[in-house]
Every structure is written in C-alpha cells, then in structure tokens.
Design a protein around this motif. Structure first.
Motif, PDB file in Angstrom:
ATOM      1  N   ILE A  69      10.651  67.953  36.954  1.00  0.00           N
ATOM      2  CA  ILE A  69      10.006  67.292  35.819  1.00  0.00           C
ATOM      3  C   ILE A  69       8.505  67.249  36.075  1.00  0.00           C
ATOM      4  CG2 ILE A  69       9.751  65.100  34.589  1.00  0.00           C
ATOM      5  CD1 ILE A  69      12.709  64.582  35.124  1.00  0.00           C
ATOM      6  N   THR A  70       7.734  67.674  35.075  1.00  0.00           N
ATOM      7  CA  THR A  70       6.278  67.690  35.179  1.00  0.00           C
ATOM      8  C   THR A  70       5.665  66.845  34.072  1.00  0.00           C
ATOM      9  OG1 THR A  70       5.927  69.598  33.729  1.00  0.00           O
ATOM     10  CG2 THR A  70       6.463  70.066  36.045  1.00  0.00           C
ATOM     11  N   ALA A  71       4.342  66.740  34.112  1.00  0.00           N
ATOM     12  CA  ALA A  71       3.635  65.985  33.078  1.00  0.00           C
ATOM     13  C   ALA A  71       3.868  66.585  31.695  1.00  0.00           C
ATOM     14  CB  ALA A  71       2.146  65.933  33.398  1.00  0.00           C
ATOM     15  N   ALA A  72       4.048  67.901  31.624  1.00  0.00           N
ATOM     16  CA  ALA A  72       4.318  68.537  30.325  1.00  0.00           C
ATOM     17  C   ALA A  72       5.625  68.041  29.736  1.00  0.00           C
ATOM     18  CB  ALA A  72       4.346  70.061  30.473  1.00  0.00           C
ATOM     19  N   ASP A  73       6.621  67.785  30.569  1.00  0.00           N
ATOM     20  CA  ASP A  73       7.896  67.260  30.082  1.00  0.00           C
ATOM     21  C   ASP A  73       7.733  65.838  29.548  1.00  0.00           C
ATOM     22  OD1 ASP A  73       9.357  69.588  30.935  1.00  0.00           O
ATOM     23  OD2 ASP A  73       9.185  68.818  32.986  1.00  0.00           O
ATOM     24  N   LEU A  74       6.945  65.042  30.259  1.00  0.00           N
ATOM     25  CA  LEU A  74       6.714  63.673  29.786  1.00  0.00           C
ATOM     26  C   LEU A  74       5.962  63.686  28.459  1.00  0.00           C
ATOM     27  CD1 LEU A  74       5.828  61.759  33.082  1.00  0.00           C
ATOM     28  CD2 LEU A  74       8.058  62.314  32.080  1.00  0.00           C
ATOM     29  N   PHE A  75       5.000  64.593  28.326  1.00  0.00           N
ATOM     30  CA  PHE A  75       4.305  64.729  27.049  1.00  0.00           C
ATOM     31  C   PHE A  75       5.278  65.138  25.952  1.00  0.00           C
ATOM     32  CE2 PHE A  75       2.438  67.881  24.095  1.00  0.00           C
ATOM     33  CZ  PHE A  75       1.688  67.008  23.319  1.00  0.00           C
ATOM     34  N   ALA A  76       6.164  66.085  26.260  1.00  0.00           N
ATOM     35  CA  ALA A  76       7.105  66.576  25.250  1.00  0.00           C
ATOM     36  C   ALA A  76       7.983  65.454  24.712  1.00  0.00           C
ATOM     37  CB  ALA A  76       7.957  67.702  25.832  1.00  0.00           C
ATOM     38  N   VAL A  77       8.471  64.570  25.591  1.00  0.00           N
ATOM     39  CA  VAL A  77       9.355  63.513  25.093  1.00  0.00           C
ATOM     40  C   VAL A  77       8.594  62.493  24.254  1.00  0.00           C
ATOM     41  CG1 VAL A  77      11.059  63.789  26.927  1.00  0.00           C
ATOM     42  CG2 VAL A  77       9.229  62.105  27.194  1.00  0.00           C
ATOM     43  N   THR A  78       7.288  62.342  24.489  1.00  0.00           N
ATOM     44  CA  THR A  78       6.528  61.425  23.629  1.00  0.00           C
ATOM     45  C   THR A  78       6.484  61.942  22.193  1.00  0.00           C
ATOM     46  OG1 THR A  78       4.341  62.437  24.032  1.00  0.00           O
ATOM     47  CG2 THR A  78       5.085  60.727  25.580  1.00  0.00           C
ATOM     48  N   LEU A  79       6.659  63.249  21.999  1.00  0.00           N
ATOM     49  CA  LEU A  79       6.702  63.805  20.641  1.00  0.00           C
ATOM     50  C   LEU A  79       7.953  63.367  19.895  1.00  0.00           C
ATOM     51  CD1 LEU A  79       5.502  67.463  21.352  1.00  0.00           C
ATOM     52  CD2 LEU A  79       4.125  65.492  20.648  1.00  0.00           C
ATOM     53  N   LEU A  80       8.942  62.861  20.633  1.00  0.00           N
ATOM     54  CA  LEU A  80      10.174  62.352  20.024  1.00  0.00           C
ATOM     55  C   LEU A  80      10.156  60.820  20.002  1.00  0.00           C
ATOM     56  CD1 LEU A  80      12.942  64.698  21.488  1.00  0.00           C
ATOM     57  CD2 LEU A  80      11.481  65.016  19.491  1.00  0.00           C
ATOM     58  N   SER A  81       8.978  60.273  19.800  1.00  0.00           N
ATOM     59  CA  SER A  81       8.798  58.814  19.622  1.00  0.00           C
ATOM     60  C   SER A  81       9.194  58.006  20.854  1.00  0.00           C
ATOM     61  CB  SER A  81       9.587  58.326  18.398  1.00  0.00           C
ATOM     62  OG  SER A  81       9.181  59.006  17.231  1.00  0.00           O
ATOM     63  N   ILE A  82       8.944  58.564  22.033  1.00  0.00           N
ATOM     64  CA  ILE A  82       9.205  57.854  23.276  1.00  0.00           C
ATOM     65  C   ILE A  82       7.888  57.309  23.821  1.00  0.00           C
ATOM     66  CG2 ILE A  82       9.799  58.172  25.710  1.00  0.00           C
ATOM     67  CD1 ILE A  82      12.225  57.961  23.945  1.00  0.00           C
ATOM     68  N   GLN A  83       7.908  56.037  24.218  1.00  0.00           N
ATOM     69  CA  GLN A  83       6.756  55.441  24.873  1.00  0.00           C
ATOM     70  C   GLN A  83       7.084  55.242  26.348  1.00  0.00           C
ATOM     71  OE1 GLN A  83       5.767  51.854  22.696  1.00  0.00           O
ATOM     72  NE2 GLN A  83       4.551  52.983  21.213  1.00  0.00           N
ATOM     73  N   LEU A  84       6.414  55.995  27.187  1.00  0.00           N
ATOM     74  CA  LEU A  84       6.668  55.928  28.622  1.00  0.00           C
ATOM     75  C   LEU A  84       5.769  54.887  29.283  1.00  0.00           C
ATOM     76  CD1 LEU A  84       7.022  59.655  29.638  1.00  0.00           C
ATOM     77  CD2 LEU A  84       8.628  57.857  30.264  1.00  0.00           C
ATOM     78  N   ARG A  85       6.362  54.054  30.084  1.00  0.00           N
ATOM     79  CA  ARG A  85       5.559  53.103  30.843  1.00  0.00           C
ATOM     80  C   ARG A  85       4.873  53.838  32.005  1.00  0.00           C
ATOM     81  NH1 ARG A  85       6.373  47.870  29.526  1.00  0.00           N
ATOM     82  NH2 ARG A  85       8.184  47.363  28.223  1.00  0.00           N
ATOM     83  N   PRO A  86       3.630  53.473  32.302  1.00  0.00           N
ATOM     84  CA  PRO A  86       2.907  54.164  33.373  1.00  0.00           C
ATOM     85  C   PRO A  86       3.660  54.176  34.704  1.00  0.00           C
ATOM     86  CG  PRO A  86       1.397  52.815  32.100  1.00  0.00           C
ATOM     87  CD  PRO A  86       2.776  52.486  31.602  1.00  0.00           C
ATOM     88  N   ALA A  87       4.280  53.053  35.061  1.00  0.00           N
ATOM     89  CA  ALA A  87       4.990  52.996  36.345  1.00  0.00           C
ATOM     90  C   ALA A  87       6.168  53.969  36.367  1.00  0.00           C
ATOM     91  CB  ALA A  87       5.477  51.574  36.623  1.00  0.00           C
TER      92      ALA A  87
END
Length: 241
Positions: A69-87
């Motif tokens: 899992i990379t930062a690109a994957d985390l960005f991709a899931v935010t496109l599906l209305s996901i809010q990721l906590r920094p921690a």
C-alpha cells in the motif's frame, strides 16, 4: 434461483448466506439493471472523465503496486468519499510491523485472482489480507475502532477482480444486515457475479454507457467493480440511506 448448495468452493468456517439473503441480493441487483438505458446513463455519469465521480481513476491512478500500500492508494480511496485519519495513514505507510504483515498477505493473493472462480485457499488468504489492512487502519486507542469500509475499499483497489467495494449503501441495497461478516458478504457478491442473467445485463449496461451529449464512455474497470458502481448509483438515485 440461486441454491445454497451451488455456492461452490467455500472455505471451512465461513458463514454461509441464507437462501433468502441470496434471493434478496439477486432481486436487488436485477432491479438495478432492469432498465438498461438508465443503468447505462448512471455508468456514463460515474465514468465521465469530466464529471464529479471517481470513475476509472480509482483503479488507474498510479503507482498501483500490487505488493504494498502506497500514498497513491490512500489518495485513491479518498476519491470514494473516505476520510483517512493522519495516524491511520502513518501506520499503513510507515509502521514496519504492519507493512511487513500486509506485504506477506499481498504475496499470497494472486494479482489477477477473480472472485467468480476463487478457490478456498485464495479466499482465505484474501480474508487474512483484509483483516491485516483493517488492523493497520484501526486506532489502537479505541477498542471500538472498526474501519471496515476503508479497509474494503483499499483491498478492492489492490485486487479489483477479487474483492468488492463494500460499503453501507450497497449492503443496504442488497438487503445485507448491519454487522455481517465480510466473508458472508463476499459470498453474496460471488453469487451475483456467477449469475448469467446479471452478467449479461451488466455487459449490456456497460455497452450502453453514453453521456447526455452522446459521447460513448469507455469503461475499462473489471466487472466486479462495474457491478458495484451500478448498485451504488442505483442506491443513491433512490435515496438509500
């Protein structure tokens, strides 16, 4: 109709969907696909590259390393209305204990594994992957932390032919009760993908995806992902909560 005895290879200990749950999910999927023109228009709107939805970008944004899992994957899931906590992002990206566990799980799940034909070993390995991803995302400070939606979407990006994008709207549409096990839900999705009528209608909807301006929308996502989009757009169109 779907028969529980026809579920195919199911790993030992997995919760088997009841017949009424299988029938309800099938009826909901057929309802979402019965008007091919409308289903095609919903797909076109979702996949329109000039539109407001994630479309194909969820899977195509790079890099998409199949082994981690990379930062690109985390960005991709935010496109599906996901809010990721920094921690949570830091644990997934930088905590070596979590990262090594997840890398081992990815290595065990074939990159092109398909839900329709997945055997018991692949399903069990995919379940272990999901659980490790969810564990990395969960807050160690809260016993009630259960980031199942984020984990589902992350895993679906990494193995889009095998793992469905599992969220509340689609589960409600399919009649799946809150709190059900992910393995139970995956078996329901597998039966939908194995259903010849649903498969044919899904292909018809994909082929009919045209914008209001008459532009044909080329949808390259695998069928499992397209089914999710058909169901999700139908749910939001009909005011599912």
């Amino acid at each position: 109709m779907t028969d529980e005895r026809s579920l195919g290879e199911v790993p030992d200990g997995w919760p088997i969907p009841k017949q009424d749950a299988l029938d309800a999910a099938r009826a909901a999927a057929l309802n979402a696909l019965e008007d091919i023109e409308r289903a095609g228009r919903r797909l076109a709107r979702y996949y329109d590259p000039t539109g407001k939805f994630a479309g194909g970008t969820f899977l195509t944004v790079t890099p998409n390393d199949p082994g981690q899992i990379t930062a690109a994957d985390l960005f991709a899931v935010t496109l599906l209305s996901i809010q990721l906590r920094p921690a949570a992002a830091r644990r997934v990206l930088h905590d070596e204990q979590h990262r090594e566990a997840i890398r081992r799980r990815f290595a065990a799940v074939p990159e092109n594994a398909d839900l329709t034909g997945a055997d018991a070993v692949t399903l069990n390995d995919a379940s272990a992957l999901y659980e490790d991803v969810k564990r990395a995302l969960a807050s160690p400070r809260s016993a009630k932390s259960d980031p199942w939606v984020t984990a589902s979407k992350l895993c679906a990006r990494k193995r889009p032919r095998l793992l469905p994008v599992r969220d509340k709207k689609v589960r409600e549409l399919l009649g799946i009760l809150p709190g059900s096990d992910h393995r139970h839900d995956w078996l329901i999705h597998r039966e939908l993908m194995r259903d010849s009528e649903i498969h044919g209608l899904l292909n018809d909807a994909r082929a009919s995806a045209t914008t209001r301006e008459g532009t044909r929308v080329d949808i390259q996502d695998p069928s499992l992902r397209v089914l999710d989009v058909v169901l999700w757009t139908h749910a939001i169109h009909h005011g599912q909560r």
